[in-house]
Scaffold this motif. Structure first.
Motif, PDB file in Angstrom:
ATOM      1  N   ASN A  87      12.082  13.480  23.493  1.00 33.10           N
ATOM      2  CA  ASN A  87      13.214  12.744  23.048  1.00 33.10           C
ATOM      3  C   ASN A  87      13.351  12.296  21.617  1.00 33.10           C
ATOM      4  O   ASN A  87      14.308  12.557  20.814  1.00 33.10           O
ATOM      5  CB  ASN A  87      13.604  11.364  23.659  1.00 33.10           C
ATOM      6  CG  ASN A  87      13.639  11.651  25.151  1.00 33.10           C
ATOM      7  OD1 ASN A  87      13.902  12.873  25.694  1.00 33.10           O
ATOM      8  ND2 ASN A  87      13.489  10.596  26.037  1.00 33.10           N
ATOM      9  N   GLY A  91      11.806   3.166  24.516  1.00 35.59           N
ATOM     10  CA  GLY A  91      11.339   3.525  25.857  1.00 35.59           C
ATOM     11  C   GLY A  91      10.243   2.310  26.456  1.00 35.59           C
ATOM     12  O   GLY A  91      10.216   2.196  27.652  1.00 35.59           O
ATOM     13  N   LEU A  92       9.482   2.008  25.514  1.00 40.20           N
ATOM     14  CA  LEU A  92       8.301   1.215  26.086  1.00 40.20           C
ATOM     15  C   LEU A  92       8.406  -0.283  26.015  1.00 40.20           C
ATOM     16  O   LEU A  92       8.127  -0.900  26.520  1.00 40.20           O
ATOM     17  CB  LEU A  92       7.034   1.382  25.151  1.00 40.20           C
ATOM     18  CG  LEU A  92       6.493   2.887  25.286  1.00 40.20           C
ATOM     19  CD1 LEU A  92       5.371   3.031  24.218  1.00 40.20           C
ATOM     20  CD2 LEU A  92       6.252   3.358  26.552  1.00 40.20           C
ATOM     21  N   ILE A  93       9.441  -0.767  25.059  1.00 40.46           N
ATOM     22  CA  ILE A  93       9.597  -2.134  24.927  1.00 40.46           C
ATOM     23  C   ILE A  93      11.114  -2.308  25.094  1.00 40.46           C
ATOM     24  O   ILE A  93      11.543  -2.791  26.542  1.00 40.46           O
ATOM     25  CB  ILE A  93       9.332  -2.636  23.664  1.00 40.46           C
ATOM     26  CG1 ILE A  93       7.792  -2.436  23.260  1.00 40.46           C
ATOM     27  CG2 ILE A  93       9.581  -4.122  23.407  1.00 40.46           C
ATOM     28  CD1 ILE A  93       7.361  -2.465  21.857  1.00 40.46           C
ATOM     29  N   ARG A 125      11.568  22.700  33.150  1.00 45.55           N
ATOM     30  CA  ARG A 125      11.009  21.414  33.774  1.00 45.55           C
ATOM     31  C   ARG A 125       9.263  21.740  33.583  1.00 45.55           C
ATOM     32  O   ARG A 125       8.939  22.794  34.204  1.00 45.55           O
ATOM     33  CB  ARG A 125      11.212  21.382  35.279  1.00 45.55           C
ATOM     34  CG  ARG A 125      10.631  19.918  35.922  1.00 45.55           C
ATOM     35  CD  ARG A 125      11.072  19.716  37.410  1.00 45.55           C
ATOM     36  NE  ARG A 125      12.524  19.120  37.016  1.00 45.55           N
ATOM     37  CZ  ARG A 125      12.973  17.912  37.821  1.00 45.55           C
ATOM     38  NH1 ARG A 125      12.218  17.545  38.758  1.00 45.55           N
ATOM     39  NH2 ARG A 125      14.233  17.640  37.759  1.00 45.55           N
ATOM     40  N   PHE A 150       6.777  14.828  35.181  1.00 45.40           N
ATOM     41  CA  PHE A 150       7.286  16.213  34.629  1.00 45.40           C
ATOM     42  C   PHE A 150       8.091  15.824  33.461  1.00 45.40           C
ATOM     43  O   PHE A 150       8.579  14.738  33.142  1.00 45.40           O
ATOM     44  CB  PHE A 150       8.453  16.852  35.509  1.00 45.40           C
ATOM     45  CG  PHE A 150       9.458  16.106  35.798  1.00 45.40           C
ATOM     46  CD1 PHE A 150      10.765  16.143  35.089  1.00 45.40           C
ATOM     47  CD2 PHE A 150       9.777  15.153  36.936  1.00 45.40           C
ATOM     48  CE1 PHE A 150      11.959  15.324  35.411  1.00 45.40           C
ATOM     49  CE2 PHE A 150      10.732  14.506  37.475  1.00 45.40           C
ATOM     50  CZ  PHE A 150      11.821  14.727  36.635  1.00 45.40           C
ATOM     51  N   VAL A 151       8.221  16.608  32.556  1.00 43.76           N
ATOM     52  CA  VAL A 151       9.156  16.486  31.157  1.00 43.76           C
ATOM     53  C   VAL A 151      10.066  17.521  31.381  1.00 43.76           C
ATOM     54  O   VAL A 151      10.043  18.950  31.588  1.00 43.76           O
ATOM     55  CB  VAL A 151       8.224  16.906  30.065  1.00 43.76           C
ATOM     56  CG1 VAL A 151       9.194  16.828  28.673  1.00 43.76           C
ATOM     57  CG2 VAL A 151       7.001  15.932  29.854  1.00 43.76           C
ATOM     58  N   GLN A 152      11.212  16.887  31.383  1.00 38.79           N
ATOM     59  CA  GLN A 152      12.487  17.761  31.396  1.00 38.79           C
ATOM     60  C   GLN A 152      12.984  18.403  30.144  1.00 38.79           C
ATOM     61  O   GLN A 152      13.181  17.260  29.292  1.00 38.79           O
ATOM     62  CB  GLN A 152      13.553  16.882  32.211  1.00 38.79           C
ATOM     63  CG  GLN A 152      14.811  17.921  32.334  1.00 38.79           C
ATOM     64  CD  GLN A 152      14.991  18.308  33.855  1.00 38.79           C
ATOM     65  OE1 GLN A 152      13.878  18.009  34.559  1.00 38.79           O
ATOM     66  NE2 GLN A 152      16.079  18.746  34.218  1.00 38.79           N
ATOM     67  N   ASP A 162       2.479  10.238  33.925  1.00 39.33           N
ATOM     68  CA  ASP A 162       3.525  10.942  34.632  1.00 39.33           C
ATOM     69  C   ASP A 162       4.570  11.248  33.740  1.00 39.33           C
ATOM     70  O   ASP A 162       5.649  11.891  34.375  1.00 39.33           O
ATOM     71  CB  ASP A 162       4.166   9.598  35.553  1.00 39.33           C
ATOM     72  CG  ASP A 162       4.438   8.423  34.932  1.00 39.33           C
ATOM     73  OD1 ASP A 162       4.448   8.423  33.588  1.00 39.33           O
ATOM     74  OD2 ASP A 162       5.143   7.507  35.594  1.00 39.33           O
ATOM     75  N   GLY A 163       4.085  11.897  32.783  1.00 37.51           N
ATOM     76  CA  GLY A 163       5.120  12.655  31.945  1.00 37.51           C
ATOM     77  C   GLY A 163       6.129  11.727  31.062  1.00 37.51           C
ATOM     78  O   GLY A 163       6.747  12.251  30.272  1.00 37.51           O
ATOM     79  N   ILE A 164       6.156  10.551  31.449  1.00 35.42           N
ATOM     80  CA  ILE A 164       7.375   9.505  30.834  1.00 35.42           C
ATOM     81  C   ILE A 164       6.862   9.486  29.388  1.00 35.42           C
ATOM     82  O   ILE A 164       7.977   9.445  28.507  1.00 35.42           O
ATOM     83  CB  ILE A 164       7.137   8.203  31.521  1.00 35.42           C
ATOM     84  CG1 ILE A 164       7.547   8.435  32.903  1.00 35.42           C
ATOM     85  CG2 ILE A 164       8.131   7.272  30.815  1.00 35.42           C
ATOM     86  CD1 ILE A 164       8.990   8.704  33.069  1.00 35.42           C
ATOM     87  N   GLN A 171       7.827  12.763  27.560  1.00 35.53           N
ATOM     88  CA  GLN A 171       9.223  12.750  27.706  1.00 35.53           C
ATOM     89  C   GLN A 171       9.760  11.908  26.407  1.00 35.53           C
ATOM     90  O   GLN A 171      10.873  12.433  25.701  1.00 35.53           O
ATOM     91  CB  GLN A 171      10.020  12.338  29.014  1.00 35.53           C
ATOM     92  CG  GLN A 171      11.151  12.450  28.971  1.00 35.53           C
ATOM     93  CD  GLN A 171      11.855  13.812  29.343  1.00 35.53           C
ATOM     94  OE1 GLN A 171      11.585  14.450  30.264  1.00 35.53           O
ATOM     95  NE2 GLN A 171      12.795  14.528  28.723  1.00 35.53           N
ATOM     96  N   GLN A 172       9.422  10.780  26.467  1.00 33.30           N
ATOM     97  CA  GLN A 172       9.499  10.173  25.225  1.00 33.30           C
ATOM     98  C   GLN A 172       9.623  10.652  23.947  1.00 33.30           C
ATOM     99  O   GLN A 172      10.160  10.553  22.886  1.00 33.30           O
ATOM    100  CB  GLN A 172       9.140   8.613  25.281  1.00 33.30           C
ATOM    101  CG  GLN A 172       9.860   7.701  26.369  1.00 33.30           C
ATOM    102  CD  GLN A 172      11.213   7.379  26.183  1.00 33.30           C
ATOM    103  OE1 GLN A 172      12.071   7.979  25.626  1.00 33.30           O
ATOM    104  NE2 GLN A 172      11.671   6.427  27.165  1.00 33.30           N
ATOM    105  N   SER A 197      12.693   6.033  19.615  1.00 33.48           N
ATOM    106  CA  SER A 197      12.556   6.533  21.269  1.00 33.48           C
ATOM    107  C   SER A 197      11.296   5.767  21.816  1.00 33.48           C
ATOM    108  O   SER A 197      11.713   5.188  22.954  1.00 33.48           O
ATOM    109  CB  SER A 197      12.426   7.912  21.154  1.00 33.48           C
ATOM    110  OG  SER A 197      12.315   8.562  22.210  1.00 33.48           O
TER     111      SER A 197
END
Lengths: 433, 304, 378
Positions: free
Chosen positions: B11, B269-271, B139, B146-148, B2-4, B7-8, B265
């Motif tokens: 970042n 983000g993940l942990i 976007r 999405f990736v912003q 889902d783009g997360i 996105q990370q 990042s």
């Protein structure tokens, strides 16, 4: 701005006014570019206020200073001073075999002063001196690692934190007091030094520096983040020292008896600090003595040899891992001791006392004191802890002046205040050389 | 997807390219005189002030178009920060050129204290900032998410890589670059061959300061805020990046920066973001234990 | 009560005039103002100093304390606990202060208050909200502000009742103040049946929070609560908006009560709609009107803790006057028994030294970068 441009010394006799003027103008131009925007344009939200007068004063000051300095450096005295700056010299200064140090008189005198001191000092002075002595301990410990063994350690504060938190945690969870933690903290810090030292000691100079820096930060971050165990940023209370089970507080806190009630005299808030001072002073003396002996023992010689040339040492059969580890461990345990004193002095520990800046300050003590020099470290520790307090009357310029002091001292004495010196030996007659 | 995750990554890449730019200052100075320049983070901090000052000045003179603002700010900041780099080297490091290895280190710590407090006294203790210059974002649809990408971020990535490219060109193909490399390899030999090594060292400090200035403008644009304390954390991170990539190596600095940025990042983000710095430092320690010269560094050959 | 205060003042003035010149010979009463005068939080130290100085000037003009003139002594702790202890000892021993207004960072107030307690000096902190400050059984430690647990309850209730938060993210800056507050808010949220979907710490001094923001996005949060100060809150809210989370409500605490929030967020458009809890704005109170105008006339806006420091000095002066003694213990006893009319209204303290009434209310920032007390509080 100034000392710098003078590296190209001229041999001309008499004053070269033209050159001085030229240097002054260059310095003024640089000062204008450097100070102009930052000092002259003060940001206010997204707009600014112009303050040209401040710039004019600063640039004027720099130009006048540069001009005077330029003229001064052309005088014979100035020339001699310049020569003094340039002399590199070797690391160790060898004294004549029968040289008797003036320290013979100074040390007993200092000890006498130190014993008499608490009688005259008020609490503020006492606390400043206690802080100074804590830094003496830290400096002595790091001096073994950096000064003698030549291992650049930028995370030394981690061991200091282990000592301080050792007292707070031991008190909280195990009900230990100051006296039982004092040796335990030294052992715990030594163990930590050992564990860290083992994998990283095969690294070279500056890589070791960054790994130790990382280690220091990791310890601090864990102390800060492990809320349920260390109290996180809130910190933890640390107990005051006791004297044979007697407490120094106005009211007893840990079920003991306040000392003023036991002996029946008026409560005195200074007493706790006098006691910490006395114990700390004895510990510092002991550490000084041990260190003094160590540098003359084979292991001390091995540290210095390793600092000078590792390859030569290893080819002569020196176990470099063991030698480095011993330096690391000893240094760490000294910091552990200092940490316990710091915690009990402050009555409270939290992670913000153990930042990287603290490591840098301790390193500055070692370097300013003269790497490897014990006396130098003691002096530098006091200079660097007392100076910020003395400068307090300059309020917001305090830290700025402290920084200026650091740079100037480095330029003045890049090898530290006291050079390492060693008494020479004469081979005894009749013994084969 | 889902783009997360993407996105990370983005970042981390932006953060990392910024670390990389500052890391260059550390790595070049270390490469040439073997000194850790602890004041470098503070040079970046000064450049952030300069960027904000120059934006305020330009706005005062009624300049509003983005390219002009950017060009003016970059020029102004780079020139003045370069002079800072030059002056600092002259005052605090040059007199110590021939002394022990640690003397300049302490002098650098002194300089960083001076710069921090100088900024605080002359500009006040308040938080400073710049207005948002480039608003809006792009976007990119990825699967269900999405990736912003803000335009500022895109600008930063492009500018950072252009800056890196320019620097690589200068070091590789110009006379100045050849002088730098010669001095780095063997200072004594270089000076015998007629290179004014003192001057080259000055240039290196100026180049480091210029890259820090570029980073200062970009970071200030992206985050919009800074204070006199801003140099400290980012300085330590950039130094870590320089060591990670192999201190002394230019591409290493950039690579180290990006790896550090992405790992921070992704980890936070993940942990958990509480332990992201613990993770980055542990990563550094691990890499150094198994590869002591860093990722792209030349292995140290002990000479007798 | 204001009458008694002013009466005392006039009495002192009368006595001073009667004694004529001799009153000038009398020793001054020293009050320490301790806080971060340098370092990252120096802005708050500046507010302390401004507020305290203004109050001291007014009180001195009205005759001072027990006939003596107040002299302020600045103590810089730079928000480092190590320095806080040194400064506290210096204020107590070197400067012989009768009372202290300070410190700011809770992590400094806690160790410093031990020193004041040992020395029997009364201390009142305008800004340290950590519960531990007054929870340790000290006899002469007061505060002029609320406590984190009180503030957290207000914030938690507001999130549940008014913002209707279902998926709440709680962030903090891993510092005594921010984390304490975030914990209190989290506890209140859980009590009301809303379990935060994410609870994490940021690092103070950093500006890049995009990783956490992306995490907030993936958690689908509708309210973000941040316990901390404006240098982190500004970039955080900006990055939230920049990553397209325009509808997520952002709430924070009394650590962002300064115009600098707008600067740190990169423009007023980013702070628009930000909620925060803060003591009822002292600038809006009828009691403070004259004082606020005086400040504005001199070109400073009495924002943040300025008036808190002002009120703290007033409280100390009133306590010394009321107890007719400059001894900390007497003043503390008096202050616990009597209310004081300050610039922030009438204040009363309980036996621990906390204010009896916490007056935390919710504010909102507008598109012009100003904050307003909200009408709807429940």
């Amino acid at each position: 701005m100034s000392v710098a441009n003078t590296a190209s010394t001229s041999q001309t006799k008499g004053f070269d006014l033209k050159r001085s003027l030229l240097e002054t103008i260059v310095a003024g131009l640089l000062a204008l570019i450097v100070f102009g925007p930052v000092v002259g344009v003060v940001l206010d939200g997204y707009t600014f206020n112009a303050e040209p007068a401040r710039v004019a004063w600063l640039v004027g000051g720099v130009m006048i200073g540069r001009f005077i300095l330029s003229l001064f450096l052309q005088t014979p005295t100035g020339q001699r001073m310049l020569q003094g700056f340039d002399s590199g010299g070797s690391g160790v200064h060898v004294l004549a075999p029968n040289y008797k140090s003036r320290l013979r008189y100074i040390i007993p005198a200092l000890i006498v002063i130190a014993i008499v001191f608490p009688i005259f000092a008020n609490k503020y002075l006492l606390t400043v001196v206690i802080l100074g002595l804590i830094y003496v301990l830290l400096g002595l410990g790091l001096n073994i690692v950096v000064g003698l063994a030549g291992l650049l350690d930028l995370g030394y504060v981690a061991f200091y934190a282990i000592g301080a938190y050792g007292l707070a945690l031991g008190y909280q969870y195990l009900g230990l007091g100051f006296w039982s933690v004092l040796p335990l903290a030294a052992i715990a810090a030594a163990l930590a030094g050992c564990i860290l030292g083992f994998p990283v000691l095969r690294m070279h100079g500056d890589y070791l520096a960054i790994v130790t820096l990382g280690f220091g930060e990791i310890i601090r971050l864990v102390l800060n983040n492990w809320l349920s165990f260390t109290g996180g940023p809130n910190g933890m209370p640390a107990p005051s020292p006791t004297f044979l089970g007697l407490e120094f507080g106005r009211r007893a806190k840990d079920g003991g008896v306040p000392i003023h009630e036991f002996f029946g005299f008026e409560y005195n808030a200074n007493l706790k600090f006098v006691f910490i001072y006395a114990v700390l002073f004895l510990v510092v003396l002991a550490v000084l003595y041990i260190k003094h002996r160590l540098t003359r023992m084979p292991v001390g010689r091995a540290w210095e040899a390793l600092r000078e040339d590792e390859i030569a040492c290893r080819s002569m059969g020196l176990n470099h891992v063991l030698v480095k580890l011993s330096a690391f461990t000893l240094g760490a345990s000294t910091a552990g001791l200092a940490g316990v004193f710091f915690a009990t002095y402050q009555g409270f520990v939290n992670p913000s006392s153990f930042t990287f800046f603290e490591s840098a300050l301790i390193l500055a003590i070692v370097v300013l004191g003269g790497m490897g020099s014990t006396v130098g470290v003691v002096i530098a520790a006091f200079v660097l802890t007392v100076a910020p307090e003395l400068l307090r009357s300059f309020s917001e310029y305090r830290v700025l002046l402290f920084g200026v002091l650091m740079v100037l001292m480095m330029i003045w004495r890049p090898r530290g205040l006291i050079r390492i010196s060693r008494t020479g030996v004469v081979p005894r007659k009749g013994v084969a050389p | 997807m889902d783009g997360i995750f993407l996105q990370q990554l983005v970042n981390g890449l932006t953060l990392g390219s910024v670390y990389g730019l500052i890391a260059i200052g550390y790595t070049m100075v270390y490469g040439i005189i073997g000194m850790i320049n602890f004041a470098h983070g503070e040079v970046y901090m000064i450049s952030a002030y300069l960027a904000a000052i120059s934006l305020a000045l330009l706005a005062y003179f009624g300049i509003e178009s983005f390219p002009l603002l950017m060009l003016g700010t970059l020029l102004f900041t780079i020139v003045v920060t370069g002079v800072y780099g030059f002056t600092i080297e002259r005052i605090a490091y040059k007199p110590l050129r021939n002394s022990t290895r640690l003397a300049p280190l302490i002098s650098a710590i002194g300089i960083s204290l001076i710069l921090q407090n100088y900024a605080q006294i002359s500009q006040g203790a308040r938080q400073q900032g710049v207005p948002t210059l480039l608003e809006g974002a792009m976007r990119v649809e990825v699967g269900t998410g999405f990736v912003q990408l803000t335009y500022t971020k895109i600008f930063i990535l492009v500018a950072a890589f252009v800056g890196m490219g320019l620097l690589t060109y200068v070091i590789k193909y110009t006379k100045l670059g050849r002088m730098c490399r010669a001095t780095q390899q063997d200072r004594k030999m270089a000076s015998i061959l007629g290179i004014n090594t003192d001057r080259v060292i000055s240039y290196v400090f100026v180049i480091g300061a210029v890259m820090a200035a570029l980073a200062g403008v970009l970071i200030t644009m992206n985050y919009g805020t800074f204070d006199f304390y801003a140099g400290f954390i980012i300085g330590i991170k950039a130094f870590t990046a320089a060591v990670l990539g192999g201190i002394g190596s230019l591409p290493g600095a950039m690579l180290g920066g990006i790896i550090l940025g992405i790992s921070e990042s992704l980890f936070s983000g993940l942990i958990n973001s509480d332990y992201k710095d613990v993770f980055s430092f542990s990563l550094l320690v691990m890499i150094l234990i198994f590869r002591p010269q860093g990722l792209l560094g030349r292995p140290l050959v002990a000479k007798v | 009560m204001s009458q008694t205060f002013y009466k005392k003042g006039f009495l002192a003035l009368a006595v001073a005039t009667a004694l004529g010149v001799s009153s000038y010979v009398q020793a001054d009463i020293k009050i320490g103002v301790a806080g971060p005068m340098t370092g990252a939080n120096a802005a708050f130290g500046e507010q302390y100093m401004k507020g305290a100085q203004a109050a001291a000037d007014v009180i001195n003009k009205a005759g001072g304390v027990n006939g003596e003139q107040i002299v302020l002594v600045k103590g810089d702790d730079a928000c480092e606990p190590k320095q806080a202890v040194a400064v506290a000892n210096r204020l107590v021993d070197q400067d012989k202060v009768a009372g202290v207004v300070g410190h700011f960072c809770s992590s400094n107030t806690i160790p410093a208050s031990e020193v004041y307690d040992e020395a029997g000096v009364i201390a009142i902190t305008p800004g340290s909200t950590n519960p531990q400050v007054t929870e340790r059984g000290l006899s002469a430690m007061f505060r002029m502000c609320g406590r984190d647990d009180q503030q957290g309850i207000v914030a938690g209730n507001y999130i549940v009742d008014v913002l209707k938060g279902k998926k709440v993210v709680v962030l903090h800056d891993k510092d005594t103040y921010g984390q304490g507050l975030a914990d209190a808010t989290k506890a209140q949220l859980e009590k009301r049946g809303v379990k935060p979907v994410l609870y994490e710490g940021l690092t103070r001094g950093e500006k890049d929070f995009s990783a956490v923001v992306t995490k907030i996005r993936s958690a689908g949060a509708d309210v973000v609560y941040f316990g901390g100060l404006h240098p982190e809150a500004g970039p955080l809210v900006r990055q939230l908006r920049e990553q397209g989370l325009k509808d997520v409500k952002f709430m924070s605490d009394d650590g962002i009560v300064t115009d600098e929030l707008v600067t740190t967020a990169g423009g007023a458009q980013y702070v628009e709609g930000v909620y925060m809890t803060f003591g009822a704005d002292p600038r809006l109170l009828p009691d403070s009107k004259a004082v606020v105008e005086e400040f504005r006339k001199n070109g400073t806006e009495p924002e943040g803790y300025t008036l808190y420091a002002y009120a703290s000095v007033q409280a100390l002066a009133a306590a010394f006057n009321g107890a007719k003694s400059n001894k900390g213990e007497d003043a503390a006893k008096w202050l616990k028994a009597n209310p004081v009319k300050t610039v922030m209204g009438e204040k009363k303290w309980d036996q621990k030294g906390d204010l009896t009434v916490s007056d935390y209310v919710v504010y909102q920032w507008d598109a012009k970068g100003k904050y307003h007390q909200l009408e709807k509080q429940q």
